[in-house]
Write a protein that holds these residues in place. Structure first.
Motif, PDB file in Angstrom:
ATOM      1  N   ALA A  48       1.015   0.097  -4.209  1.00  0.00           N
ATOM      2  CA  ALA A  48       1.289   1.453  -3.727  1.00  0.00           C
ATOM      3  C   ALA A  48       2.464   1.468  -2.757  1.00  0.00           C
ATOM      4  O   ALA A  48       3.349   2.339  -2.853  1.00  0.00           O
ATOM      5  N   LEU A  62      -5.823   3.720  -7.520  1.00  0.00           N
ATOM      6  CA  LEU A  62      -4.376   3.505  -7.673  1.00  0.00           C
ATOM      7  C   LEU A  62      -3.854   4.251  -8.918  1.00  0.00           C
ATOM      8  O   LEU A  62      -2.824   4.938  -8.858  1.00  0.00           O
ATOM      9  N   SER A  71      -6.285   4.832  -3.550  1.00  0.00           N
ATOM     10  CA  SER A  71      -6.773   3.464  -3.626  1.00  0.00           C
ATOM     11  C   SER A  71      -7.631   3.146  -2.387  1.00  0.00           C
ATOM     12  O   SER A  71      -8.714   2.547  -2.499  1.00  0.00           O
ATOM     13  N   ALA A  72      -7.137   3.588  -1.245  1.00  0.00           N
ATOM     14  CA  ALA A  72      -7.858   3.313   0.006  1.00  0.00           C
ATOM     15  C   ALA A  72      -9.207   4.016   0.034  1.00  0.00           C
ATOM     16  O   ALA A  72     -10.233   3.397   0.372  1.00  0.00           O
ATOM     17  N   ALA A 123     -10.718   0.563  -6.194  1.00  0.00           N
ATOM     18  CA  ALA A 123      -9.346   0.576  -5.673  1.00  0.00           C
ATOM     19  C   ALA A 123      -8.342   0.699  -6.822  1.00  0.00           C
ATOM     20  O   ALA A 123      -7.362   1.461  -6.725  1.00  0.00           O
ATOM     21  N   VAL A 124      -8.593  -0.019  -7.911  1.00  0.00           N
ATOM     22  CA  VAL A 124      -7.675   0.051  -9.068  1.00  0.00           C
ATOM     23  C   VAL A 124      -7.710   1.450  -9.687  1.00  0.00           C
ATOM     24  O   VAL A 124      -6.659   2.030 -10.019  1.00  0.00           O
ATOM     25  N   PHE A 183     -11.683   2.417  -2.539  1.00  0.00           N
ATOM     26  CA  PHE A 183     -12.254   1.148  -2.074  1.00  0.00           C
ATOM     27  C   PHE A 183     -13.269   1.401  -0.957  1.00  0.00           C
ATOM     28  O   PHE A 183     -14.382   0.866  -0.975  1.00  0.00           O
ATOM     29  N   LEU A 223      -8.159  -7.497  -5.063  1.00  0.00           N
ATOM     30  CA  LEU A 223      -7.744  -6.330  -5.879  1.00  0.00           C
ATOM     31  C   LEU A 223      -7.268  -5.184  -4.977  1.00  0.00           C
ATOM     32  O   LEU A 223      -6.253  -4.542  -5.250  1.00  0.00           O
ATOM     33  N   PHE A 224      -8.026  -4.955  -3.905  1.00  0.00           N
ATOM     34  CA  PHE A 224      -7.667  -3.859  -2.994  1.00  0.00           C
ATOM     35  C   PHE A 224      -6.306  -4.110  -2.352  1.00  0.00           C
ATOM     36  O   PHE A 224      -5.444  -3.218  -2.314  1.00  0.00           O
ATOM     37  N   ARG A 282     -17.609  -1.450  -8.505  1.00  0.00           N
ATOM     38  CA  ARG A 282     -17.370  -2.345  -7.377  1.00  0.00           C
ATOM     39  C   ARG A 282     -16.126  -1.900  -6.603  1.00  0.00           C
ATOM     40  O   ARG A 282     -15.265  -1.217  -7.162  1.00  0.00           O
ATOM     41  N   PRO A 283     -15.999  -2.280  -5.341  1.00  0.00           N
ATOM     42  CA  PRO A 283     -14.869  -1.818  -4.519  1.00  0.00           C
ATOM     43  C   PRO A 283     -13.501  -2.155  -5.121  1.00  0.00           C
ATOM     44  O   PRO A 283     -12.580  -1.316  -5.054  1.00  0.00           O
ATOM     45  N   GLY A 284     -13.372  -3.324  -5.708  1.00  0.00           N
ATOM     46  CA  GLY A 284     -12.081  -3.703  -6.292  1.00  0.00           C
ATOM     47  C   GLY A 284     -11.707  -2.785  -7.444  1.00  0.00           C
ATOM     48  O   GLY A 284     -10.580  -2.267  -7.539  1.00  0.00           O
ATOM     49  N   CYS A 326      -3.653  -3.560  -4.798  1.00  0.00           N
ATOM     50  CA  CYS A 326      -3.413  -2.121  -4.988  1.00  0.00           C
ATOM     51  C   CYS A 326      -2.573  -1.571  -3.842  1.00  0.00           C
ATOM     52  O   CYS A 326      -1.645  -0.775  -4.064  1.00  0.00           O
ATOM     53  N   LEU A 327      -2.909  -1.974  -2.627  1.00  0.00           N
ATOM     54  CA  LEU A 327      -2.135  -1.495  -1.473  1.00  0.00           C
ATOM     55  C   LEU A 327      -0.677  -1.936  -1.577  1.00  0.00           C
ATOM     56  O   LEU A 327       0.252  -1.154  -1.332  1.00  0.00           O
ATOM     57  N   ALA A 342      -1.076   7.263  -4.541  1.00  0.00           N
ATOM     58  CA  ALA A 342      -1.703   6.045  -5.058  1.00  0.00           C
ATOM     59  C   ALA A 342      -2.307   5.239  -3.914  1.00  0.00           C
ATOM     60  O   ALA A 342      -3.442   4.736  -4.018  1.00  0.00           O
ATOM     61  N   LEU A 343      -1.564   5.139  -2.818  1.00  0.00           N
ATOM     62  CA  LEU A 343      -2.039   4.397  -1.646  1.00  0.00           C
ATOM     63  C   LEU A 343      -3.307   5.046  -1.074  1.00  0.00           C
ATOM     64  O   LEU A 343      -4.330   4.362  -0.833  1.00  0.00           O
ATOM     65  N   ARG A 366     -12.858 -11.194  -4.660  1.00  0.00           N
ATOM     66  CA  ARG A 366     -12.060 -10.601  -5.743  1.00  0.00           C
ATOM     67  C   ARG A 366     -11.755  -9.118  -5.443  1.00  0.00           C
ATOM     68  O   ARG A 366     -10.658  -8.638  -5.677  1.00  0.00           O
ATOM     69  N   ASP A 367     -12.775  -8.430  -4.925  1.00  0.00           N
ATOM     70  CA  ASP A 367     -12.573  -7.008  -4.576  1.00  0.00           C
ATOM     71  C   ASP A 367     -11.475  -6.861  -3.524  1.00  0.00           C
ATOM     72  O   ASP A 367     -10.603  -5.990  -3.629  1.00  0.00           O
TER      73      ASP A 367
END
Lengths: 162, 350
Positions: free
Chosen positions: B23, A57, A79-80, A53-54, A83, B15-16, A48-50, B19-20, A75-76, B11-12
């Motif tokens: 970072a 990261l 993560s981007a 992203a983790v 996602f 989380l994103f 999943r996108p979340g 994370c941002l 990491a930025l 939730r995604d």
């Protein structure tokens, strides 16, 4: 994701991370393949996108730990793209070679753009050269290696029949 | 969108965004917090990966420098090979210098151009001729002993026959003067072809193996005291009134590259003090080499300076020590045109 698929993806991920720290320095190219981006994208389209992203990261922090001057930029960026890849996969996805290549190309280029801009590396000229010369080259090489990797790891990455 | 899917999507997003934020926070971290954190990562989770990277980079460096290393290894091997040749050259030249130092005057140094064709095995071309004072029948010598004799002379070069030539003869004697004979080439089969034989030795004279044979000075071509060879054994011949001995030559013609040609005046004056034939053949050669060894001379000079003064010893040492000046071949060639210096009368003509 089923446990079998999870372990297969994990194996592929580990192989790609190892390649990043062995094959890449061995090649020593100025615009070399980025196996961490390939690994992140490969995992991102399966979660999943979340979660993507983790994972991005974490991978980014690992890669940043050896270059403390830009700590956090990787990491930025990772993560981007993690996602975004996962979200794009949910929107449209096709198991096509060219589409996968484009996917890797754009993923790597986007990573470099975010990384360079967030890391504030060099002056404007250097940043422009990096973004518009070296990054596309590196992205193309990454796309090529990503395709080869996909072909090699196809037996591992193929989803088990439900 | 169903509620579950919307919750997932929210939730995604959370989380994103988290994370941002994390970072960005990492980017903005001060050095005192960021460095220990990065170091902790490097020393734990990333350590095996860093080790892998290090090995890979080392492998790449090794791969890239392999040509250079191979070239370096080849250069070293080549240098080592030429070092052996240089040592041999050095040794040969030192011997030659020693001979020049011992002869002091009346000789012409010459390079030997070995004949390699059929019928040229026993003749050599010398790089000096009549302009340097060389005459036919001039003896050709090396530090080890007699090489041969000049046969014909041109202005800038001359041709000499070596002792292996069938026509070569030299009147010789045992070093103690106990037996005389004529030495010539041993015309046997190929392995023994490069030996000498001493014919016409009276029956009453026996020579032990290892006895040094030197030129006797009879006949006037070769001065007395040039080493010719050493006795190997007596040969069985049909002659009943004389003995024949097989000799191991003092000089191997194939190894000779530089020689000294004795000029007529030097031949007349004699060379008995040069090879010190009272010694064993090896010792005689060693004494010649020592005369050419400037380091040895310096050491001897230093020793004599440090040693307590003893008149007896000093008299002995002045009798045998070579003077410190190493002669230049060009300079030494000059006395051939002029009469020999007054030092010559110390030697006797046979």
């Amino acid at each position: 994701m089923r446990p079998t698929d999870f372990f297969r993806t994990l194996i592929a991920f580990i192989i790609l991370v190892m390649l990043h720290y062995t094959l890449r320095p061995l090649l020593g190219w100025r615009a070399g393949p980025d196996f961490l981006v390939i690994a992140t994208l490969l995992v991102a389209i399966r979660v999943r996108p979340g979660a993507a992203a983790v994972i991005g990261l974490c991978v980014g922090l690992v890669s940043d730990s050896v270059d403390v001057h830009v700590f956090g930029a990787g990491a930025l960026a990772m993560s981007a793209i993690g996602f975004t890849a996962s979200w794009l996969k949910a929107v449209f996805f096709a198991d096509d070679v060219l589409l996968n290549a484009l996917f890797f190309f754009l993923g790597k280029w986007a990573f470099d753009v975010i990384f360079v801009l967030a890391g504030h590396r060099g002056d404007a000229g250097q940043v422009a050269i990096q973004i518009f010369v070296w990054s596309p080259l590196s992205a193309a090489v990454t796309a090529l290696f990503g395709l080869v990797t996909l072909l090699i790891l196809r037996p591992v990455l193929r989803a088990s029949p439900s | 969108m169903p509620p579950a899917a919307r919750a997932y999507s929210r939730r995604d997003t959370v989380l994103f965004v988290s994370c941002l934020v994390a970072a960005f926070a990492a980017i903005q971290l001060p050095d005192r917090i960021r460095d220990p954190f990065a170091a902790a990562l490097r020393q734990t989770l990333v350590a095996p990966l860093v080790a892998l990277q290090s090995d890979a980079e080392q492998s790449r460096r090794s791969w890239l420098t392999r040509d250079m290393r191979e070239a370096q290894r080849d250069s070293i091997a080549l240098r080592a090979m030429s070092l052996d040749a240089s040592l041999a050259d050095n040794d040969r030249l030192r011997k030659l210098l020693g001979l020049g130092e011992a002869l002091r005057w009346g000789f012409v140094p010459a390079e030997v151009l070995q004949g390699r064709g059929v019928g040229e095995e026993y003749t050599v071309v010398l790089s000096a001729g009549s302009r340097a004072g060389i005459r036919p029948f001039s003896p050709v010598v090396a530090p080890e002993g007699l090489v041969g004799m000049v046969k014909s002379v041109d202005p800038t070069m001359s041709i000499a026959i070596v002792w292996a030539h069938p026509d070569f003869r030299v009147s010789a004697m045992a070093v103690d003067g106990g037996a005389f004979g004529i030495v010539g080439a041993h015309l046997g089969g190929e392995p023994e072809r490069y030996l000498l034989e001493m014919r016409g030795v009276p029956m009453r004279s026996t020579l032990k193996p290892g006895t040094l044979i030197v030129s006797s000075g009879l006949g006037g071509t070769f001065p007395r005291g040039i080493p010719v060879g050493t006795v190997i054994a007596e040969m069985k011949t049909s002659e009943l009134w004389a003995r024949t001995y097989l000799l191991r030559p003092a000089v191997a013609p194939a190894d000779v590259s530089d020689v000294m040609v004795l000029l007529p005046a030097r031949t007349t004056a004699g060379v008995q003090t040069v090879w010190k034939t009272g010694l064993h053949a090896d010792s005689a050669v060693k004494s010649i080499v020592a005369a050419g060894d400037s380091l040895a001379r310096l050491a001897a000079k230093r020793d004599s300076a440090n040693a307590p003064r003893d008149t007896t010893q000093r008299r002995d040492s002045t009798a045998v020590t070579a003077p410190p000046v190493v002669p230049s071949p060009q300079r030494e060639a000059r006395p051939a045109k002029a009469p020999p210096p007054p030092r010559a009368p110390t030697t006797t003509t046979p």
